[in-house]
Design a protein around this motif. Structure first.
Motif, short mmCIF file in Angstrom:
data_model
loop_
_atom_site.label_atom_id
_atom_site.label_comp_id
_atom_site.label_asym_id
_atom_site.label_seq_id
_atom_site.Cartn_x
_atom_site.Cartn_y
_atom_site.Cartn_z
N ASP A 92 0.82 -1.22 0.00
CA ASP A 92 0.00 0.00 0.00
C ASP A 92 0.85 1.26 0.00
OD1 ASP A 92 -2.66 -1.37 2.17
OD2 ASP A 92 -1.64 -2.11 0.36
N CYS A 93 0.55 2.16 -0.92
CA CYS A 93 1.23 3.45 -0.94
C CYS A 93 0.51 4.40 -1.90
CB CYS A 93 2.68 3.27 -1.43
SG CYS A 93 2.76 2.76 -3.15
N ALA A 94 0.95 5.66 -1.90
CA ALA A 94 0.47 6.65 -2.88
C ALA A 94 1.71 7.27 -3.52
CB ALA A 94 -0.40 7.69 -2.20
N VAL A 95 1.51 8.33 -4.32
CA VAL A 95 2.62 8.87 -5.11
C VAL A 95 2.95 10.31 -4.72
CG1 VAL A 95 3.20 9.64 -7.46
CG2 VAL A 95 2.30 7.32 -7.07
N SER A 96 4.24 10.57 -4.59
CA SER A 96 4.71 11.93 -4.31
C SER A 96 5.62 12.39 -5.44
CB SER A 96 5.46 11.96 -2.97
OG SER A 96 5.79 13.31 -2.65
N VAL A 97 6.19 13.61 -5.33
CA VAL A 97 6.99 14.16 -6.42
C VAL A 97 8.11 15.04 -5.88
CG1 VAL A 97 5.51 16.20 -6.67
CG2 VAL A 97 6.85 15.42 -8.64
N ALA A 98 9.23 15.08 -6.62
CA ALA A 98 10.33 15.99 -6.30
C ALA A 98 10.63 16.79 -7.56
CB ALA A 98 11.56 15.20 -5.86
N VAL A 99 11.15 17.99 -7.39
CA VAL A 99 11.36 18.90 -8.52
C VAL A 99 12.81 19.33 -8.62
CG1 VAL A 99 10.47 21.00 -9.62
CG2 VAL A 99 9.04 19.78 -7.97
N SER A 100 13.29 19.61 -9.83
CA SER A 100 14.64 20.12 -10.01
C SER A 100 14.73 20.94 -11.29
CB SER A 100 15.63 18.97 -10.10
OG SER A 100 16.92 19.47 -10.39
N ASP A 101 15.72 21.82 -11.35
CA ASP A 101 15.94 22.60 -12.58
C ASP A 101 16.86 21.86 -13.52
OD1 ASP A 101 15.96 25.50 -10.48
OD2 ASP A 101 14.34 24.68 -11.75
N SER A 102 17.45 20.76 -13.01
CA SER A 102 18.42 20.02 -13.83
C SER A 102 18.25 18.51 -13.62
CB SER A 102 19.84 20.41 -13.42
OG SER A 102 20.71 19.31 -13.64
N PRO A 103 18.51 17.69 -14.66
CA PRO A 103 18.40 16.24 -14.46
C PRO A 103 19.42 15.73 -13.44
CG PRO A 103 19.39 16.74 -16.59
CD PRO A 103 18.91 18.04 -16.02
N ASP A 104 20.44 16.54 -13.18
CA ASP A 104 21.46 16.14 -12.19
C ASP A 104 21.13 16.62 -10.79
OD1 ASP A 104 23.44 16.73 -14.93
OD2 ASP A 104 23.44 14.77 -13.89
N GLY A 105 19.89 17.22 -10.67
CA GLY A 105 19.49 17.70 -9.34
C GLY A 105 20.12 19.05 -9.05
N PRO A 106 20.11 19.50 -7.78
CA PRO A 106 19.48 18.85 -6.64
C PRO A 106 17.96 18.79 -6.75
CG PRO A 106 20.11 21.08 -6.03
CD PRO A 106 20.65 20.84 -7.41
N TRP A 107 17.39 17.74 -6.17
CA TRP A 107 15.95 17.53 -6.21
C TRP A 107 15.33 17.99 -4.90
CZ3 TRP A 107 13.51 15.81 -10.56
CH2 TRP A 107 14.33 15.31 -11.59
N THR A 108 14.23 18.75 -5.01
CA THR A 108 13.51 19.21 -3.82
C THR A 108 12.23 18.40 -3.68
OG1 THR A 108 14.36 21.40 -4.28
CG2 THR A 108 12.53 21.23 -2.66
#
Ligand code: AAL
Length: 422
Positions: free
Chosen positions: A201-217
């Motif tokens: 059981d789970c749901a879906v979250s998301v992270a964002v970045s300006d670059s494919p190399d991150g950093p991811w927020t």
């Protein structure tokens, strides 16, 4: 006089045409008269069986599978560049994202687990995984040619308690939208397979970045929530899969509606903004089979690789509207958890060109069986589901596997005993 001659010759022609079609009709009344050689490309005026009516009216058009742009076989290549330690199940990589090209190289994200022990079925704790994708993070790798990869390391780590994803994050997929990068992933607050849950059981979250190399927020928000009580996607929102289509974000995902064996299906949720809100489609579920399902723009519609599980497993399906999928081809040995390289995944140009390769995984490498699945490795698949490629070697419907492959799928002891007793 002259006009009479013209009239008579017209009547003769008319009669002969009509006669010809009558002949055709008459001569075709007996279905075994279906012609040899140049098969009629348009539906002949004759009684046809269901199978031949399908050829003309069905969703799988045409006679030769080789000419079906949505038919392909799949070929597999081991990858270079990934180290699995002692191959003892303490390091695992699985459930890859789509492969994107950026900065002149290919990028892929995946579930990465490195734990002190392999998963132990129903033996999970703070440090021992209960499933192959438990106690995991999202890592990424890059490649110049799609065969040799360089692991870059962690992209998104597990969240702080109590945020969703503190137990594990897994099964990522990527969206590139208005020059920003979005990584969607399954975010666990309980260990997968924990007692008292329906198993994953789970749901879906998301992270964002300006670059494919991150950093991811990390957003630390659930963007694709579980459905209401007693609905098909109440417990599991798996395999988030975003595409840009008809000026919206089309997010496909897997749900599981219980049953034994469990019935899996694919749903769709739409949003104008990558961070949501995502509105679930009123016709959900939109695909009645499949497990980890890869979709890609094809002509003005969307096509789907529907592999494992369900009535319509091992089919390639097409929906001219991204919602109403029909079977467009049947194939075999599908890639598991395919992450295809889809150059036009986010272009929304109404002219999808299809795919030719991607990554996938092979799970339970140690053949432990059960649901915890020891560990998984990544691999590459190639195919010809592209309008711009025609590789006859990928259009072979007559796959003759080696005998030992058939005998490998032998009867169990119990089956053999039952058969001998009968
Ligand atoms: C995979 C995916 C999801 C499930 C598990 C890990 O095949 O469907 O990611 O949760 O299995």
């Amino acid at each position: 006089m002259k006009s009479n001659i013209v009239l008579i010759s017209l009547l003769v022609i008319l009669f002969s045409c009509d006669k010809e079609s009558k002949i055709k009709k008459e001569s075709y009344v007996n279905s075994s008269d279906f012609p040899y050689g140049n098969v009629p490309r348009t539906k002949p005026e004759m009684a046809l069986s269901a199978a031949f009516n399908r050829i003309y009216d069905g969703t799988i058009k045409g006679f030769e599978v080789e000419n079906n742009e949505l038919f392909s076989t799949f070929k597999y290549t081991p990858l270079e560049g990934f180290d699995y330690g002692n191959n003892d199940g303490t390091i695992s990589r699985r459930d890859v994202s789509k492969v994107i090209k950026a900065n002149g190289k290919y990028y892929v994200w995946y579930t990465h687990r490195e734990t002190s022990s392999p998963p132990i079925e129903n033996g999970g704790n703070d440090t021992i995984p209960n499933r192959d994708w438990d106690l995991s993070e999202i890592w990424y790798a890059t490649s110049k040619n799609g065969f040799v990869w360089e692991e870059q390391g962690v992209a998104v780590t597990r969240m702080e308690k109590p945020y969703a994803g503190w137990r594990s994050i897994s099964t990522p997929d990527i969206l590139v939208y208005k020059n920003k990068y979005y990584l969607y992933y399954q975010a666990y607050t309980v260990m997968p397979g924990a007692p008292g849950t329906t198993g994953d059981d789970c749901a879906v979250s998301v992270a964002v970045s300006d670059s494919p190399d991150g950093p991811w927020t990390p957003s630390n928000k659930i963007v694709l929530p579980n459905g209401p009580e007693n609905t098909w996607d109440h417990y599991k929102i798996h395999d988030p899969y975003p595409l840009v289509y008809k000026n919206k974000i089309y997010m496909y995902y897997k749900g599981e509606m219980g049953g034994d064996p469990r019935v899996r299906a694919q749903g769709l949720a739409l949003a104008d903004n990558p961070l949501g809100p995502f509105k679930k489609h009123p016709l959900n579920p939109v695909i009645n089979s499949g497990h980890e399902t890869a979709l890609f723009p094809f002509k003005k519609g969307l096509a789907a690789l529907v592999g494992r599980h369900g009535l319509e497993h091992n089919t390639i399906q097409y929906a001219p509207d991204g919602v109403n999928f029909e079977i467009a081809a049947i194939s075999s040995i599908f890639p598991i958890a395919p992450g295809a390289h889809i150059p036009d995944a986010f272009l929304d140009n109404g002219n999808g060109r299809g795919i030719t390769w991607g990554l996938c995984h092979f799970r339970d490498v140690l053949k432990r069986g059960g649901t915890c699945q020891s560990y998984s490795i990544l691999a590459r698949f190639d195919c010809d589901l592209s309008l711009d490629t025609h590789d006859p070697l990928m259009k072979d419907s007559d796959i003759l596997n080696d005998t030992e492959i058939y005998f490998k799928f032998g009867l169990t002891k119990e089956q053999r005993k039952r058969l001998e007793e009968n």
